[in-house]
Design a protein around this motif. Structure first.
Motif, mmCIF file in Angstrom:
data_model
loop_
_atom_site.group_PDB
_atom_site.id
_atom_site.type_symbol
_atom_site.label_atom_id
_atom_site.label_comp_id
_atom_site.label_asym_id
_atom_site.label_seq_id
_atom_site.Cartn_x
_atom_site.Cartn_y
_atom_site.Cartn_z
ATOM 1 N N MET A 193 39.174 27.526 45.735
ATOM 2 C CA MET A 193 39.110 28.911 45.274
ATOM 3 C C MET A 193 40.457 29.571 45.541
ATOM 4 O O MET A 193 41.123 29.280 46.514
ATOM 5 C CB MET A 193 37.996 29.661 46.002
ATOM 6 N N SER A 194 40.839 30.474 44.658
ATOM 7 C CA SER A 194 42.117 31.153 44.837
ATOM 8 C C SER A 194 42.039 32.146 45.993
ATOM 9 O O SER A 194 40.964 32.517 46.450
ATOM 10 C CB SER A 194 42.511 31.876 43.547
ATOM 11 N N GLN A 195 43.197 32.554 46.441
ATOM 12 C CA GLN A 195 43.295 33.476 47.574
ATOM 13 C C GLN A 195 42.634 34.808 47.226
ATOM 14 O O GLN A 195 42.866 35.366 46.162
ATOM 15 C CB GLN A 195 44.770 33.681 47.910
ATOM 16 N N LEU A 196 41.820 35.323 48.146
ATOM 17 C CA LEU A 196 41.169 36.616 47.958
ATOM 18 C C LEU A 196 41.916 37.692 48.734
ATOM 19 O O LEU A 196 42.371 37.459 49.852
ATOM 20 C CB LEU A 196 39.718 36.565 48.436
ATOM 21 N N TYR A 211 38.172 42.249 39.300
ATOM 22 C CA TYR A 211 37.828 42.203 40.725
ATOM 23 C C TYR A 211 36.424 41.674 40.900
ATOM 24 O O TYR A 211 35.668 41.547 39.937
ATOM 25 C CB TYR A 211 37.974 43.585 41.376
ATOM 26 N N CYS A 212 36.074 41.341 42.134
ATOM 27 C CA CYS A 212 34.742 40.834 42.467
ATOM 28 C C CYS A 212 34.104 41.757 43.489
ATOM 29 O O CYS A 212 34.779 42.272 44.375
ATOM 30 C CB CYS A 212 34.828 39.434 43.075
ATOM 31 N N TYR A 236 39.963 40.912 45.253
ATOM 32 C CA TYR A 236 40.719 40.500 44.079
ATOM 33 C C TYR A 236 41.190 39.072 44.293
ATOM 34 O O TYR A 236 41.611 38.714 45.382
ATOM 35 C CB TYR A 236 41.948 41.402 43.894
ATOM 36 N N LYS A 237 41.137 38.265 43.239
ATOM 37 C CA LYS A 237 41.692 36.915 43.277
ATOM 38 C C LYS A 237 43.165 37.022 42.887
ATOM 39 O O LYS A 237 43.516 37.725 41.930
ATOM 40 C CB LYS A 237 40.978 36.000 42.291
ATOM 41 N N LYS A 238 44.006 36.302 43.606
ATOM 42 C CA LYS A 238 45.450 36.354 43.338
ATOM 43 C C LYS A 238 45.745 35.984 41.887
ATOM 44 O O LYS A 238 46.564 36.646 41.235
ATOM 45 C CB LYS A 238 46.212 35.439 44.286
ATOM 46 N N ASN A 239 45.074 34.967 41.361
ATOM 47 C CA ASN A 239 45.364 34.564 39.974
ATOM 48 C C ASN A 239 44.940 35.645 38.973
ATOM 49 O O ASN A 239 45.549 35.769 37.913
ATOM 50 C CB ASN A 239 44.764 33.194 39.632
ATOM 51 N N ASP A 240 43.914 36.458 39.296
ATOM 52 C CA ASP A 240 43.543 37.573 38.424
ATOM 53 C C ASP A 240 44.611 38.664 38.450
ATOM 54 O O ASP A 240 44.884 39.308 37.434
ATOM 55 C CB ASP A 240 42.184 38.158 38.824
#
Length: 71
Positions: free
Chosen positions: A1-4, A33-34, A42-46
């Motif tokens: 999973m990407s960094q949160l 966002y989640c 937030y995911k870094k890739n988003d």
């Protein structure tokens, strides 16, 4: 999973104030966002995708990428 990242971390990463992200969320704008319960992350890739989606190409950047250069 990407960094949160939480809101303050995401805001710092993007160069905004946390309040800007909060207002954007209320208006349905800004980066994806989640919601994990009451927590917003937030995911870094988003965040990176949000930046890429908001790139503005200028005439100079178009000329540089096509190899045309300035005349």
């Amino acid at each position: 999973m990407s960094q949160l990242m939480n809101t303050p971390e995401a805001a710092e990463y993007l160069g905004f104030r946390p309040n800007t992200l909060e207002v954007w969320r209320c208006h349905g704008r800004g980066p994806r966002y989640c919601k994990l319960g009451r927590k917003v992350v937030y995911k870094k890739n988003d965040l990176d995708s949000f930046v890429t989606a908001n790139e503005v190409n200028t005439l100079d950047s178009y000329c540089e990428s096509s190899g045309g250069g300035r005349r």
